[in-house]
Design a protein around this motif. Sequence first.
Motif, PDB file in Angstrom:
ATOM      1  N   ALA A 289       0.807  -1.100  -0.028  1.00  0.00           N
ATOM      2  CA  ALA A 289      -0.186   0.056  -0.072  1.00  0.00           C
ATOM      3  C   ALA A 289       1.093   1.057  -0.078  1.00  0.00           C
ATOM      4  O   ALA A 289       0.566   2.276  -0.678  1.00  0.00           O
ATOM      5  N   ASP A 290       2.003   1.244   0.615  1.00  0.00           N
ATOM      6  CA  ASP A 290       2.881   2.170   0.784  1.00  0.00           C
ATOM      7  C   ASP A 290       3.543   2.433  -0.576  1.00  0.00           C
ATOM      8  O   ASP A 290       3.736   3.592  -1.051  1.00  0.00           O
TER       9      ASP A 290
ATOM     10  N   ARG B 274       2.296   1.996  -3.668  1.00  0.00           N
ATOM     11  CA  ARG B 274       1.401   2.378  -4.513  1.00  0.00           C
ATOM     12  C   ARG B 274       1.362   3.766  -4.346  1.00  0.00           C
ATOM     13  O   ARG B 274       0.656   4.700  -5.020  1.00  0.00           O
ATOM     14  N   GLN B 275       1.788   4.515  -3.243  1.00  0.00           N
ATOM     15  CA  GLN B 275       1.659   5.961  -2.950  1.00  0.00           C
ATOM     16  C   GLN B 275       2.794   6.828  -3.557  1.00  0.00           C
ATOM     17  O   GLN B 275       2.790   7.940  -3.721  1.00  0.00           O
ATOM     18  N   HIS B 276       3.838   6.056  -4.117  1.00  0.00           N
ATOM     19  CA  HIS B 276       4.729   6.728  -4.975  1.00  0.00           C
ATOM     20  C   HIS B 276       4.816   6.389  -6.405  1.00  0.00           C
ATOM     21  O   HIS B 276       4.254   5.542  -6.894  1.00  0.00           O
TER      22      HIS B 276
END
Length: 248
Positions: free
Chosen positions: A4-5, A7-9
């Motif tokens: 999930a982290d 996908r934030q980048h």
Amino acid sequence: MKAADVRQHVTTPLTGPAYAPMVPRFTDREYLNVVYRTDADALRAVVPEPLRIEEPLVRFEIMKMGDVSGYGPYTEAGQAIPVGFEGERGEYLHTMHLDNFPATASGREVSAYPKVIGSPALYVDSGALVGTLDHGSVRVATATMGYKHHELDRAEAEAQITVPTFMLKTIPGYDGLPRVQELVRTRITDVTVKGAWTGPARLQLFQHVLAPLADLPVLEVVSAGHILTDLTLSGVEPVHDYLKGAAS
């Protein structure tokens, strides 16, 4: 780092992005535009369908950006070709050369600007506005215009730089074939024209295998403009999917 982290980048490298994840604002962006007539067959060889060429014209531009949020100052040079698409008039961005790596990486990754590293410059010399482009140590283009000879109507200047722009976005897959291949469109917004001038101009393009601007030869200079403005570049939207043959 959890999925999930990740996908934030949206930039590369993952933890050391080459550019800031933001929409840049351009303050005191200075243009030297030289519109010239070129060879129609040469244009047809580089403009992708379904864009249409109405006249064999090219706009050579030098843009000096003195203050750009996220990137800092830089200078850019390139060629834009007037085109039509589904009843709309705009420009196809053919070449762009600039001296700022974050702006180069962002333009290619986030949008579809055909940006490569080069050494452009824009300055005043003995009564002439001078724009140059070098590839390495080799001169590729020299443009000159009489410095502020005549006022240019600001509404006309704004119209010149706010037409829709079209670009080709291609992302290769791991098999070497295109994974994404789209025609995309964007435009300039939030424009404030601070000054605009016109005057006599000349343009020389020099042959270079890695910067082939001269493949669109200068047959006649049609017009020239010198514009100072603040603006924002809006995001891109796909208008034609070459892999599907239809709009996205």
